[in-house]
Design an enzyme around this catalytic site. Structure first.
Site, PDB file in Angstrom:
ATOM      1  N   ASP A 231     -27.200 -79.344  -2.216  1.00 28.00           N
ATOM      2  CA  ASP A 231     -27.099 -77.896  -2.987  1.00 28.00           C
ATOM      3  C   ASP A 231     -25.705 -77.747  -3.323  1.00 28.00           C
ATOM      4  O   ASP A 231     -25.410 -76.751  -4.005  1.00 28.00           O
ATOM      5  CB  ASP A 231     -27.962 -76.752  -2.546  1.00 28.00           C
ATOM      6  CG  ASP A 231     -26.984 -76.250  -1.352  1.00 28.00           C
ATOM      7  OD1 ASP A 231     -26.705 -76.917  -0.429  1.00 28.00           O
ATOM      8  OD2 ASP A 231     -27.527 -75.053  -0.720  1.00 28.00           O
TER       9      ASP A 231
ATOM     10  N   TRP B 261     -36.584 -68.063   6.472  1.00 29.97           N
ATOM     11  CA  TRP B 261     -36.305 -69.367   6.214  1.00 29.97           C
ATOM     12  C   TRP B 261     -34.989 -69.919   6.677  1.00 29.97           C
ATOM     13  O   TRP B 261     -34.841 -70.803   6.765  1.00 29.97           O
ATOM     14  CB  TRP B 261     -36.558 -69.384   4.676  1.00 29.97           C
ATOM     15  CG  TRP B 261     -35.928 -70.618   4.293  1.00 29.97           C
ATOM     16  CD1 TRP B 261     -35.111 -71.031   3.275  1.00 29.97           C
ATOM     17  CD2 TRP B 261     -36.515 -72.140   4.235  1.00 29.97           C
ATOM     18  NE1 TRP B 261     -34.815 -72.393   2.997  1.00 29.97           N
ATOM     19  CE2 TRP B 261     -35.889 -73.177   3.512  1.00 29.97           C
ATOM     20  CE3 TRP B 261     -37.587 -72.857   4.946  1.00 29.97           C
ATOM     21  CZ2 TRP B 261     -35.901 -74.333   3.748  1.00 29.97           C
ATOM     22  CZ3 TRP B 261     -37.783 -73.770   4.935  1.00 29.97           C
ATOM     23  CH2 TRP B 261     -37.199 -74.877   4.399  1.00 29.97           C
TER      24      TRP B 261
ATOM     25  N   ASP C 221     -30.358 -78.150  13.947  1.00 31.45           N
ATOM     26  CA  ASP C 221     -30.159 -76.771  12.987  1.00 31.45           C
ATOM     27  C   ASP C 221     -31.560 -76.082  13.422  1.00 31.45           C
ATOM     28  O   ASP C 221     -32.713 -76.511  13.261  1.00 31.45           O
ATOM     29  CB  ASP C 221     -30.343 -77.267  11.501  1.00 31.45           C
ATOM     30  CG  ASP C 221     -30.231 -75.844  10.819  1.00 31.45           C
ATOM     31  OD1 ASP C 221     -30.006 -75.049  11.112  1.00 31.45           O
ATOM     32  OD2 ASP C 221     -29.901 -76.320   9.567  1.00 31.45           O
TER      33      ASP C 221
ATOM     34  N   HIS D 266     -27.546 -86.766   8.222  1.00 36.36           N
ATOM     35  CA  HIS D 266     -28.796 -86.216   8.529  1.00 36.36           C
ATOM     36  C   HIS D 266     -29.875 -87.381   9.270  1.00 36.36           C
ATOM     37  O   HIS D 266     -30.017 -87.885   8.320  1.00 36.36           O
ATOM     38  CB  HIS D 266     -29.461 -85.514   7.502  1.00 36.36           C
ATOM     39  CG  HIS D 266     -28.791 -84.094   7.117  1.00 36.36           C
ATOM     40  ND1 HIS D 266     -29.323 -82.861   6.572  1.00 36.36           N
ATOM     41  CD2 HIS D 266     -27.368 -83.584   7.458  1.00 36.36           C
ATOM     42  CE1 HIS D 266     -28.619 -82.002   6.498  1.00 36.36           C
ATOM     43  NE2 HIS D 266     -27.173 -82.354   7.060  1.00 36.36           N
TER      44      HIS D 266
ATOM     45  N   ARG E 140     -19.596 -71.850   9.243  1.00 41.20           N
ATOM     46  CA  ARG E 140     -20.026 -72.744   8.374  1.00 41.20           C
ATOM     47  C   ARG E 140     -20.004 -72.222   6.863  1.00 41.20           C
ATOM     48  O   ARG E 140     -20.597 -72.839   5.929  1.00 41.20           O
ATOM     49  CB  ARG E 140     -21.503 -73.078   8.780  1.00 41.20           C
ATOM     50  CG  ARG E 140     -21.502 -73.704   9.949  1.00 41.20           C
ATOM     51  CD  ARG E 140     -22.663 -74.688  10.174  1.00 41.20           C
ATOM     52  NE  ARG E 140     -23.655 -75.052   9.217  1.00 41.20           N
ATOM     53  CZ  ARG E 140     -23.726 -76.052   8.559  1.00 41.20           C
ATOM     54  NH1 ARG E 140     -22.548 -76.781   8.350  1.00 41.20           N
ATOM     55  NH2 ARG E 140     -24.766 -76.055   7.550  1.00 41.20           N
TER      56      ARG E 140
ATOM     57  N   HIS F 120     -32.208 -73.164  11.850  1.00 42.09           N
ATOM     58  CA  HIS F 120     -32.470 -72.597  10.715  1.00 42.09           C
ATOM     59  C   HIS F 120     -32.961 -71.084  10.862  1.00 42.09           C
ATOM     60  O   HIS F 120     -33.964 -70.849  10.141  1.00 42.09           O
ATOM     61  CB  HIS F 120     -33.344 -73.355   9.702  1.00 42.09           C
ATOM     62  CG  HIS F 120     -32.991 -73.437   8.308  1.00 42.09           C
ATOM     63  ND1 HIS F 120     -33.575 -72.726   7.256  1.00 42.09           N
ATOM     64  CD2 HIS F 120     -31.895 -74.194   7.676  1.00 42.09           C
ATOM     65  CE1 HIS F 120     -32.894 -73.139   6.381  1.00 42.09           C
ATOM     66  NE2 HIS F 120     -31.726 -73.773   6.474  1.00 42.09           N
TER      67      HIS F 120
ATOM     68  N   GLU G   6     -23.557 -70.779   6.867  1.00 42.60           N
ATOM     69  CA  GLU G   6     -23.763 -71.302   5.597  1.00 42.60           C
ATOM     70  C   GLU G   6     -24.281 -70.259   4.548  1.00 42.60           C
ATOM     71  O   GLU G   6     -24.105 -70.452   3.493  1.00 42.60           O
ATOM     72  CB  GLU G   6     -24.639 -72.361   5.533  1.00 42.60           C
ATOM     73  CG  GLU G   6     -26.300 -71.982   6.102  1.00 42.60           C
ATOM     74  CD  GLU G   6     -26.954 -73.607   5.915  1.00 42.60           C
ATOM     75  OE1 GLU G   6     -27.639 -73.471   5.043  1.00 42.60           O
ATOM     76  OE2 GLU G   6     -26.728 -74.310   6.775  1.00 42.60           O
TER      77      GLU G   6
ATOM     78  N   GLU H  13     -27.233 -74.994  15.534  1.00 44.28           N
ATOM     79  CA  GLU H  13     -26.714 -74.334  14.280  1.00 44.28           C
ATOM     80  C   GLU H  13     -27.981 -73.220  13.845  1.00 44.28           C
ATOM     81  O   GLU H  13     -29.000 -73.403  14.041  1.00 44.28           O
ATOM     82  CB  GLU H  13     -26.884 -75.250  13.260  1.00 44.28           C
ATOM     83  CG  GLU H  13     -26.424 -74.744  11.592  1.00 44.28           C
ATOM     84  CD  GLU H  13     -26.441 -75.807  10.621  1.00 44.28           C
ATOM     85  OE1 GLU H  13     -26.645 -75.298   9.387  1.00 44.28           O
ATOM     86  OE2 GLU H  13     -26.614 -76.865  10.821  1.00 44.28           O
TER      87      GLU H  13
ATOM     88  N   TYR I 219     -38.756 -77.634   8.644  1.00 42.06           N
ATOM     89  CA  TYR I 219     -37.438 -77.795   7.947  1.00 42.06           C
ATOM     90  C   TYR I 219     -36.872 -79.119   8.431  1.00 42.06           C
ATOM     91  O   TYR I 219     -36.814 -79.397   9.495  1.00 42.06           O
ATOM     92  CB  TYR I 219     -36.639 -76.565   8.344  1.00 42.06           C
ATOM     93  CG  TYR I 219     -35.336 -76.739   8.020  1.00 42.06           C
ATOM     94  CD1 TYR I 219     -34.853 -76.560   6.853  1.00 42.06           C
ATOM     95  CD2 TYR I 219     -34.189 -77.085   8.952  1.00 42.06           C
ATOM     96  CE1 TYR I 219     -33.637 -76.696   6.371  1.00 42.06           C
ATOM     97  CE2 TYR I 219     -32.893 -77.262   8.665  1.00 42.06           C
ATOM     98  CZ  TYR I 219     -32.603 -77.114   7.219  1.00 42.06           C
ATOM     99  OH  TYR I 219     -31.331 -77.256   7.008  1.00 42.06           O
TER     100      TYR I 219
ATOM    101  N   GLU J  44     -20.473 -81.436   7.159  1.00 46.84           N
ATOM    102  CA  GLU J  44     -21.589 -81.842   6.800  1.00 46.84           C
ATOM    103  C   GLU J  44     -21.516 -82.642   5.422  1.00 46.84           C
ATOM    104  O   GLU J  44     -20.751 -82.509   4.652  1.00 46.84           O
ATOM    105  CB  GLU J  44     -22.674 -80.678   6.598  1.00 46.84           C
ATOM    106  CG  GLU J  44     -23.999 -81.112   6.217  1.00 46.84           C
ATOM    107  CD  GLU J  44     -25.098 -79.845   6.028  1.00 46.84           C
ATOM    108  OE1 GLU J  44     -26.140 -80.183   6.154  1.00 46.84           O
ATOM    109  OE2 GLU J  44     -24.478 -78.675   5.992  1.00 46.84           O
TER     110      GLU J  44
ATOM    111  N   ARG K 135     -26.899 -85.096  12.706  1.00 46.34           N
ATOM    112  CA  ARG K 135     -27.696 -84.080  13.043  1.00 46.34           C
ATOM    113  C   ARG K 135     -29.147 -84.725  12.949  1.00 46.34           C
ATOM    114  O   ARG K 135     -29.641 -85.500  12.348  1.00 46.34           O
ATOM    115  CB  ARG K 135     -27.706 -82.911  11.794  1.00 46.34           C
ATOM    116  CG  ARG K 135     -28.581 -81.752  12.085  1.00 46.34           C
ATOM    117  CD  ARG K 135     -28.570 -80.904  10.953  1.00 46.34           C
ATOM    118  NE  ARG K 135     -30.002 -81.260   9.988  1.00 46.34           N
ATOM    119  CZ  ARG K 135     -30.147 -80.370   9.136  1.00 46.34           C
ATOM    120  NH1 ARG K 135     -29.783 -79.354   8.631  1.00 46.34           N
ATOM    121  NH2 ARG K 135     -31.287 -80.877   8.432  1.00 46.34           N
TER     122      ARG K 135
ATOM    123  N   ASN L 138     -28.590 -72.317  -4.782  1.00 42.71           N
ATOM    124  CA  ASN L 138     -29.860 -73.077  -4.896  1.00 42.71           C
ATOM    125  C   ASN L 138     -31.000 -71.959  -4.962  1.00 42.71           C
ATOM    126  O   ASN L 138     -31.072 -71.007  -4.421  1.00 42.71           O
ATOM    127  CB  ASN L 138     -29.850 -73.752  -3.507  1.00 42.71           C
ATOM    128  CG  ASN L 138     -30.814 -74.761  -3.430  1.00 42.71           C
ATOM    129  OD1 ASN L 138     -31.469 -75.034  -4.484  1.00 42.71           O
ATOM    130  ND2 ASN L 138     -30.920 -75.237  -2.200  1.00 42.71           N
TER     131      ASN L 138
ATOM    132  N   HIS M 266     -20.623 -76.055   5.570  1.00 42.66           N
ATOM    133  CA  HIS M 266     -22.040 -76.544   4.824  1.00 42.66           C
ATOM    134  C   HIS M 266     -21.852 -77.505   4.009  1.00 42.66           C
ATOM    135  O   HIS M 266     -20.920 -77.734   3.282  1.00 42.66           O
ATOM    136  CB  HIS M 266     -22.915 -75.240   4.244  1.00 42.66           C
ATOM    137  CG  HIS M 266     -24.201 -75.490   3.496  1.00 42.66           C
ATOM    138  ND1 HIS M 266     -25.257 -76.177   4.298  1.00 42.66           N
ATOM    139  CD2 HIS M 266     -24.240 -75.478   2.255  1.00 42.66           C
ATOM    140  CE1 HIS M 266     -26.037 -76.095   3.426  1.00 42.66           C
ATOM    141  NE2 HIS M 266     -25.643 -75.998   2.118  1.00 42.66           N
TER     142      HIS M 266
END
Length: 402
Positions: A316, A402, A210, A122, A283, A212, A262, A236, A159, A339, A147, A37, A312
């Site tokens: 993507d 990120w 998550d 999600h 993940r 993130h 991930e 997560e 996010y 997921e 999630r 990605n 994951h």
């Protein structure tokens, strides 16, 4: 049998995908996912210029030797570009081997350990109320695990929250956008979100969240402890895992299960996390961690320490990788959860596949190989469009994770 040619196919049916097609001199072909990605063309160039010329004439059935050749022979090992390229070739060779045997790849791995893969969807919203409604819709759609992400008052973008209540897609066309971040606002907001969700749907559905990579270890410990009354399936990516030992601090303070990985590329990224049982779910994705051949080693290593898989599965990853993940999960004795972010109808048309969602699970039939293909004529109608993930900054302008 020999590899006669290898083709990289880049297409953008709503988002960018890179696909590898390995063709043999006996007319059997296999597909692999090479999507990274925001760095798609880097993998394509690595494949076209450095990997593919070395494969022509080799026996595709010797996939272990080819994996070792691409990994050890490159000298500069690991990293997302290298391991994504290796994964794509590896998936395609497993696909070929399954077609030659007339069996699904999961049968070659050792056969089914389960009839289907429990997945999580999600649910997100711009505020608590929208997020609760999204959870309720997922329950109605048959999801057993969900999630939950929500907007944070005081932050314009967060996010995991889609635009206008739609599916969340982090990659945006053009150059990277910048989003604000404030950890203190997030930590005050999130436990209350899960209190409202549990009040609305009870403790039947499994709930996940998550973070993130946004938190320091002690902040992650604080959040995990605050979420304990709401019985999360996992928290997560609580903190960046480059420093694997950081998870020791989180473990000391909370019993909320932890998931991470991930962005991992190899077993070395999670060796300490697994051997010290600092996480509960790993993940790592098949496409970014060296393909089925290497992820199988990660899963086997994790099983020794009662760590389960939780791969994951965002958009993507193309349907080629998802087909590989379904085959892998049907076999993996220590499978935990998968997921699932559904692809668009257009993406599904470009990549016709056998796996499907049924009552909270992904299932597939007894079809040879991975059970996925590509419509090259349709794919050619959607050329690559530059897209990036956003970046995050604190209120003072400093870059953040990120």
């Amino acid at each position: 049998m020999k590899i006669e040619s290898v083709q990289t196919i880049v297409t953008c049916p709503g988002r960018n995908f890179v696909t590898v097609k390995v063709m043999t001199d006996e007319g059997v072909h296999g597909l692999g996912d090479a999507t990274l990605n925001g760095r798609e063309l880097a993998v394509q160039a690595y494949l076209d210029e450095h990997v593919i010329p070395c494969l022509i004439g080799r026996d595709p059935r010797n996939l272990e030797d080819i994996w070792q050749y691409l990994y050890r022979g490159a000298y500069w090992r690991r990293g997302p570009v290298t391991m994504t390229a290796i994964a794509a070739i590896d998936m395609a060779l497993w696909d070929i081997k399954g077609k030659l045997a007339g069996m699904p790849v999961y049968q070659l791995l050792g056969g089914r350990s389960r009839w289907g893969l429990m997945v999580y969807g999600h649910a997100n919203g711009r505020d608590h109320a929208e997020a609760v409604e999204a959870v309720q819709r997922h329950v109605e759609q048959g999801y057993k695990a969900i999630r939950v992400q929500s907007g944070v008052p005081g932050l314009g973008k967060v996010y995991g929250v889609g635009k206008g209540g739609g599916h969340y897609e982090p990659a945006e066309k053009g150059l990277p956008s910048e989003e604000p971040w404030d950890t203190s606002l997030y930590l005050r907001h999130t436990p209350e979100l899960f209190r409202k969700v549990r009040d609305a749907v009870g403790f039947g559905p499994l709930l996940l969240h998550d973070a993130h990579h946004r938190l320091t270890p002690i902040e992650a410990a604080r959040l995990g402890k605050a979420l304990e009354p709401f019985s999360l399936f996992w928290l997560e990516d609580a903190t960046p895992a480059e420093n694997q030992e950081a998870f020791r601090l989180i473990r000391q303070h909370t019993t909320t299960p932890l998931a991470v990985g991930e962005v991992f590329n190899s077993v070395w990224d999670c060796k300490t996390l697994i051997s010290e049982q600092l996480v509960d779910y790993i993940r790592a994705t098949i496409v970014h961690a060296g393909g089925i051949t290497h992820v199988r080693r990660i899963a086997d290593f994790a099983a020794m320490y009662q760590v389960r898989t939780g791969f994951h599965g965002a958009t993507d990853l193309s349907p080629v990788c998802m087909a590989a993940a379904v085959n892998f999960g049907l076999w993996a004795p220590n499978f935990g959860i998968q997921e699932l972010m559904p692809h668009s109808e257009l993406t599904d048309a470009v990549f016709p596949h056998n796996y499907r969602f049924e009552d909270g699970y992904l299932v597939m039939d007894e079809v040879p190989g991975l059970g996925v293909d590509i419509d090259e004529a349709l794919a050619a109608k959607y050329p690559y469009e530059r897209a990036y993930l956003p970046v995050a900054r604190l209120a003072d302008g400093a870059m953040w994770h990120w």
